[in-house]
Design a protein around this motif. Structure first.
Motif, mmCIF file in Angstrom:
data_model
loop_
_atom_site.group_PDB
_atom_site.id
_atom_site.type_symbol
_atom_site.label_atom_id
_atom_site.label_comp_id
_atom_site.label_asym_id
_atom_site.label_seq_id
_atom_site.Cartn_x
_atom_site.Cartn_y
_atom_site.Cartn_z
ATOM 1 N N GLU A 189 0.816 -1.217 0.000
ATOM 2 C CA GLU A 189 0.000 0.000 0.000
ATOM 3 C C GLU A 189 0.845 1.261 0.000
ATOM 4 O O GLU A 189 0.418 2.298 -0.506
ATOM 5 N N THR A 190 2.034 1.194 0.586
ATOM 6 C CA THR A 190 2.879 2.384 0.606
ATOM 7 C C THR A 190 3.502 2.632 -0.753
ATOM 8 O O THR A 190 3.718 3.785 -1.135
ATOM 9 N N ASP A 191 3.792 1.561 -1.491
ATOM 10 C CA ASP A 191 4.267 1.671 -2.869
ATOM 11 C C ASP A 191 4.099 0.318 -3.551
ATOM 12 O O ASP A 191 4.553 -0.697 -3.020
ATOM 13 N N PRO A 192 3.453 0.286 -4.716
ATOM 14 C CA PRO A 192 3.198 -1.003 -5.390
ATOM 15 C C PRO A 192 4.454 -1.762 -5.779
ATOM 16 O O PRO A 192 4.378 -2.961 -6.047
ATOM 17 N N ASP A 193 5.611 -1.083 -5.829
ATOM 18 C CA ASP A 193 6.843 -1.814 -6.127
ATOM 19 C C ASP A 193 7.083 -2.935 -5.123
ATOM 20 O O ASP A 193 7.776 -3.920 -5.430
ATOM 21 N N GLU A 766 -12.542 -5.331 -18.405
ATOM 22 C CA GLU A 766 -13.128 -4.819 -17.169
ATOM 23 C C GLU A 766 -12.670 -3.396 -16.866
ATOM 24 O O GLU A 766 -11.516 -3.038 -17.107
ATOM 25 N N PRO A 767 -13.561 -2.595 -16.277
ATOM 26 C CA PRO A 767 -13.132 -1.310 -15.727
ATOM 27 C C PRO A 767 -12.354 -1.530 -14.441
ATOM 28 O O PRO A 767 -12.372 -2.630 -13.869
ATOM 29 N N LEU A 768 -11.697 -0.512 -13.979
ATOM 30 C CA LEU A 768 -10.979 -0.572 -12.716
ATOM 31 C C LEU A 768 -11.970 -0.808 -11.584
ATOM 32 O O LEU A 768 -12.924 -0.059 -11.419
ATOM 33 N N ASN A 786 -3.519 0.374 -7.511
ATOM 34 C CA ASN A 786 -3.378 0.850 -8.880
ATOM 35 C C ASN A 786 -2.051 1.599 -9.008
ATOM 36 O O ASN A 786 -1.928 2.751 -8.590
ATOM 37 N N ASP A 787 -1.050 0.921 -9.575
ATOM 38 C CA ASP A 787 0.276 1.530 -9.631
ATOM 39 C C ASP A 787 0.315 2.737 -10.557
ATOM 40 O O ASP A 787 1.120 3.656 -10.358
ATOM 41 N N LEU A 824 -7.188 13.415 -12.672
ATOM 42 C CA LEU A 824 -6.902 12.082 -12.154
ATOM 43 C C LEU A 824 -8.179 11.402 -11.676
ATOM 44 O O LEU A 824 -8.322 10.181 -11.807
ATOM 45 N N ARG A 825 -9.110 12.155 -11.130
ATOM 46 C CA ARG A 825 -10.396 11.541 -10.742
ATOM 47 C C ARG A 825 -11.105 10.964 -11.960
ATOM 48 O O ARG A 825 -11.709 9.898 -11.892
ATOM 49 N N GLU A 826 -11.021 11.689 -13.070
ATOM 50 C CA GLU A 826 -11.682 11.208 -14.287
ATOM 51 C C GLU A 826 -10.957 9.988 -14.854
ATOM 52 O O GLU A 826 -11.579 8.994 -15.222
ATOM 53 N N LEU A 827 -9.631 10.060 -14.908
ATOM 54 C CA LEU A 827 -8.854 8.963 -15.491
ATOM 55 C C LEU A 827 -8.973 7.693 -14.658
ATOM 56 O O LEU A 827 -9.055 6.591 -15.200
ATOM 57 N N TYR A 828 -9.002 7.835 -13.331
ATOM 58 C CA TYR A 828 -8.987 6.678 -12.441
ATOM 59 C C TYR A 828 -10.337 6.446 -11.760
ATOM 60 O O TYR A 828 -10.410 5.894 -10.669
#
Length: 949
Positions: A189-193, A766-768, A786-787, A824-828
């Motif tokens: 959760e802190t970083d997807p890496d 599928e959508p996110l 979502n990375d 970003l709200r629209e994209l994600y």
């Protein structure tokens, strides 16, 4: 506020402190920590509140029960696991402000501990033979730092500090192996890496397990394993053949030549979910000990698919390159079984159930045999007579189709595909069947349980005539198929004419079993049950048949388990055909850049993928002769796509936009063109499929052309679909007419839930689902972040602990997080934040290029009868063949995640979508009156189905 600290008191299980010391569990410490949490957020007056005291007691009990479930009375529980459960209990109870504060407090103190780790006394690991040895902390540090190499977001120091916090004196060797993995996965959760870090740490465990299983010295690190891959590969093949698991023909390949094509560095590209899924369910093992490494796995599949090629090493290398680079992925049965001694590689089987006892129970037996080796099933039950129909042999009355469906349901549960995944089947019934109203209730949790199928999927097979009656508010007559058997094989105008003739005969008293209902009322019940239980799905009979390339050779009576396969079936007559389809999916995310589609790469991938799929037909192990006969005669395959949402992210295209619809159209056009061309080229090389003559292909009618056939059966306003074409289809039509096709069908878009997990992309089209959630499947619980979003927020200085907490609080949606920029709200925007009519518009553009269908899930944020009616009317008017699940936010079990060592799962009713849905595309769907608002009783566990792929 302080998290729980467990130190003294009698307990049901021991607790591991961060120092490694083991102490008894004390629930009083949890109560005190929760009480202080309320005090910190609500003020000192909360301490004397009877409400707070009751809540504290309830939450403490919930935490203790959860720990007992997870740990049992024996296993030691780490203090971080206890804090996880406290956090989850607060979330479950709806105490979101307190849970958020608790999360932030834990994160703050975790970072402080990482900066100044607690000194640890010398600890020992308990070995398998009962002896002990000092824990090699230097090796752990080396492996962790290697796992973090090249990953900007990975925090090796934090992973090491948290790993040390998990160690205790006398830890078992297995727990020691898992400690770094658990420490890294808690930081996803802190970083997807950290998901990649977790996968690499799991890879270290797997390398030592696999090399050891083959009698080879354990590799010290990835470089050592890479240098010794040749020895490993030869030993791997020998071991697999000796165990009777690998086809002996694999030992005849030139392994040195294949070794040159192997890319061990691709082992480092997995996410944790992807590698853990492979580890748990795909890699070959002997008595639970894995001996198959990831690249050996992909090579085994490639060799299995190339086993009958002339230059099999060259083809195996070609197939391996696509699979291991995640450009394309075969379906789960192919991955399970390719290259083995029993290569059941097909994904889907469709059957028609006849109307006699030997045929019914023979079909159920076929279900068991087909399901045994990982096939998903679709059963057409329409021919079976309904309740009240005459049984000539006994002079009695039928109890209808439902009791037999119950037996089919229990058979699917009993045959669980070797423990690898659950057996799964879908029952289809045409809307005119007299038992259709009982059929709608099959998935309800109330009523007579003997007439319920809680584990079997169901789907309505809806003729166009019914949709016209709904739109006209007309009457609809239900019949028993033993009296109107011709309706089963008819579609379009012929069906409508025959159906009206049967209605007239019923009015004259010439039909014994029938009932007339208002079409709109039946439609309302269909939509209501779909919302309440997720079933039956809505699929459309006429588009599936009118556009079928194989309409000259039979009738499409149903789809499959996931509604993407539309092939002909016949009942058990001695020459019956069980339809079979073989699936793979192109990863769109690997074929786009910021400027659009890499057309040349996509073309190469599609052509190779079609060849792989055609090989499946000949290599396949068939459990029943009717499946073999059908597959060899028609040779259908289903190439689909996945990673659609990731491809949009790469291009910075919001899903709820015209640009996304255009991308769906253009990308599928390229896939369609190259898939058809590849099959035609294979016809030149290998010969046409046996039933080619008379097909739409033989007449030069391609899928894009069959849209006009459907239009000819519809009245004005009943088919509204963009017909834009970009490529040279005239030349391809001529090629197909002249050279033929190797495969009767070539495209279908399956759900891809599991293979998308393996490749680390969004499933199918599928959508996110959420920007942050915990996914639960047969391999456990996995934090999914979502990375793409994380990178964007980090670039703008917005990715921090507070953002993580807010994403949890708002169920992974951005709508109410004020500091997230509008773009970003629209994209994600997540699945429940967009209007599902955008999904239908994109699916319609794909459908015009596809000769089969697509698994299309729809999402609604709250119950609304008119909205549901508008969605499914739109799907029909846009010419879709099928739809899949309807996922309702008010009824979906939402999974939240936790920051600490073990991922947690929370099942709760989600709030209504916080942000308004994106503007829907224009449509003119006339709405019928809404169905009554149903109780939220949907039992769908999450966003993914793992049945087909």
């Amino acid at each position: 506020m302080r998290p729980a600290t467990v130190e003294h008191a009698p307990a049901p299980f021991p607790v591991i402190k961060r120092t490694g010391q083991t102490v008894p569990f004390d629930p009083a410490k949890i109560s005190e920590a929760i009480r202080r949490a309320f005090l910190d957020v609500e003020g000192t007056d909360a301490g004397s509140s009877s409400r707070v005291r009751a809540v504290v007691a309830e939450l403490t009990e919930a935490v203790e029960l959860a720990l007992l479930r997870h740990a049992g009375p024996e296993r030691a529980v780490h203090i971080e696991e206890i804090q996880d459960q406290v956090e989850l209990a607060l979330m479950r109870g709806g105490h979101h402000r307190i849970a958020r504060s608790y999360v932030l407090y834990r994160e703050e103190h975790a970072r402080a501990r990482a900066a100044a780790p607690t000194p640890t006394a010398e600890l020992h690991v308990r070995l398998a033979d009962g002896s002990s040895a000092p824990i090699d902390l230097e090796r752990i540090a080396r492996v962790v730092r290697e796992a973090c190499e090249g990953l900007d977001g990975a925090d090796a120091d934090r992973v090491l500090a948290d790993t040390r916090g998990l160690l205790y004196d006398g830890i078992s060797a297995a727990e020691l192996d898992q400690a770094p993995v658990l420490a890294a996965r808690a930081l996803v959760e802190t970083d997807p890496d950290h998901s990649t870090v977790s996968a690499r740490l799991l890879l270290d465990v797997l390398r030592r397990e696999a090399f050891g299983a083959l009698g080879l010295d354990e590799p010290s690190d990835h470089a050592d394993a890479t240098a010794r891959y040749g020895d490993y590969l030869a030993a791997y093949v020998r071991r697999g053949v000796d165990l009777g698991q690998l086809d002996p023909a694999l030992a005849e390949f030139d392994l040195d030549r294949l070794l040159a094509a192997l890319r061990p560095e691709r082992d480092l590209e997995f996410t944790f979910l992807g590698l853990q899924t492979l580890y748990d369910r795909y890699f070959l093992h002997s008595r639970g000990v894995r001996y198959e490494m990831p690249q050996a796995f992909f090579l085994r599949v490639a060799m299995g698919l190339a086993i009958r090629e002339v230059d099999r090493e060259a083809r195996a290398a070609e197939f391996y390159a696509l699979l291991s680079d995640f450009d394309v992925m075969c379906s789960t049965p192919t991955l399970f079984n390719a290259g083995t001694t029993r290569p059941q590689l097909s994904s889907c089987f469709l059957t028609t159930i006849p109307d006699d006892l030997p045929g019914i129970f023979g079909s159920i037996s076929d279900n068991a045999l087909l399901s045994k080796y990982a096939g998903g099933l679709g059963n057409d039950w329409t021919p079976v007579r309904g309740i009240g129909a005459h049984i000539r042999g006994t002079n009695g009355e039928s109890q209808g189709v439902v009791p037999f469906m119950k037996i089919a349901n229990d058979t699917a549960v009993a045959v669980n595909q070797g423990g690898k995944r659950k057996g799964a089947v879908c029952a289809y019934l045409e809307t005119w069947h007299i038992d259709v109203e009982e059929f709608l209730d099959l998935r309800k949790n109330t009523g007579d349980d003997r007439r319920r199928t809680h584990d079997m999927n169901t789907a309505n097979w809806v003729p166009d005539e019914f949709m016209r009656r709904v739109r006209a508010d007309g009457e609809w007559t239900l019949f028993s198929p033993d009296e109107v058997g011709d309706l089963h094989d008819l579609h379009g105008a012929a069906f409508a004419e025959a159906y009206r003739a049967h209605e007239a005969a019923a009015a004259r008293g010439e039909r014994r079993v029938f009932r007339t209902v208002r079409a709109v009322e039946l439609w309302r019940r269909m939509l209501t049950m779909l919302f309440e239980t997720g079933h039956p799905w809505i699929t459309f009979k006429d588009p599936c048949n009118v556009r079928s390339p194989q309409q000259h050779a039979g009738v499409v009576h149903s789809s499959n388990l996931c509604t993407e396969i539309t092939l002909n079936t016949t009942a058990r007559t001695g020459a019956e055909e069980v339809a079979v389809c073989n699936l793979a999916s192109v990863n769109l995310a690997r074929h786009v850049g910021p400027d659009g589609i890499d057309v040349e790469k996509l073309g190469r991938t599609v052509r190779t993928a079609v060849r792989m799929l055609d090989n499946v037909v000949d290599i396949n192990f068939y459990t029943i002769p009717s499946a073999r006969r059908s597959n060899l005669r028609h040779r259908p395959v289903g190439l689909g796509v996945m990673g659609y949402q990731d491809a949009l992210f790469t291009q910075r295209i919001p899903l709820a936009s015209e640009a996304a619809v255009e991308f769906a159209d253009a990308s599928m056009e390229h896939v369609s063109w190259h898939a058809i061309a590849a099959s035609s080229d294979l016809a030149v090389e290998r010969g046409r499929y046996a039933s080619f003559d008379g097909s739409l292909w033989s007449r030069g009618v391609l899928p894009i052309d069959s849209v006009e056939l459907l239009a000819a059966t519809r009245d004005e306003g009943e088919l509204e679909l963009d017909r834009t074409q970009r490529l040279d289809w005239d030349a391809l039509r001529e090629r197909v007419r002249r050279h033929g096709m190797r495969n009767s069908n070539v495209m279908a878009i399956a759900p891809t839930a599991t293979i998308a997990n393996i490749t680390g992309v969004t499933a199918s089209i599928e959508p996110l689902y959420r920007n942050l959630y915990v996914k639960a499947n047969m391999s456990g619980d996995f934090t999914v972040v979502n990375d793409h979003l994380v990178r964007d927020l980090a670039e703008r200085g917005l990715w921090d602990t507070v953002m993580v907490g807010d994403l949890k609080y708002f169920d992974g949606a951005l709508g109410e997080i004020d500091r997230v920029p509008d773009d970003l709200r629209e994209l994600y925007a997540t699945a429940f934040e967009i209007d599902s009519s955008w999904l239908i518009e994109a699916a319609a553009r794909r459908q015009k290029w596809i000769d089969q269908a697509q698994s299309l899930n729809l999402y609604v944020s709250r119950p609304d009868g008119r909205a549901l009616d508008a969605l499914y009317q739109l799907a029909w008017r846009r010419g879709l063949k099928t739809t899949y699940y309807l996922r309702s936010q008010a009824a979906t079990r939402v999974e939240k995640s936790t920051l600490a060592v073990t991922d947690g799962k929370l099942n709760a009713v989600a709030p209504a979508a916080a942000a308004p849905a994106a503007t829907p595309p224009p449509s003119a769907a006339p709405a019928v009156a809404p169905p009554p608002a149903p109780a939220p009783a949907c039992s769908i566990d999450g966003p993914d189905c793992e049945a087909c792929q």
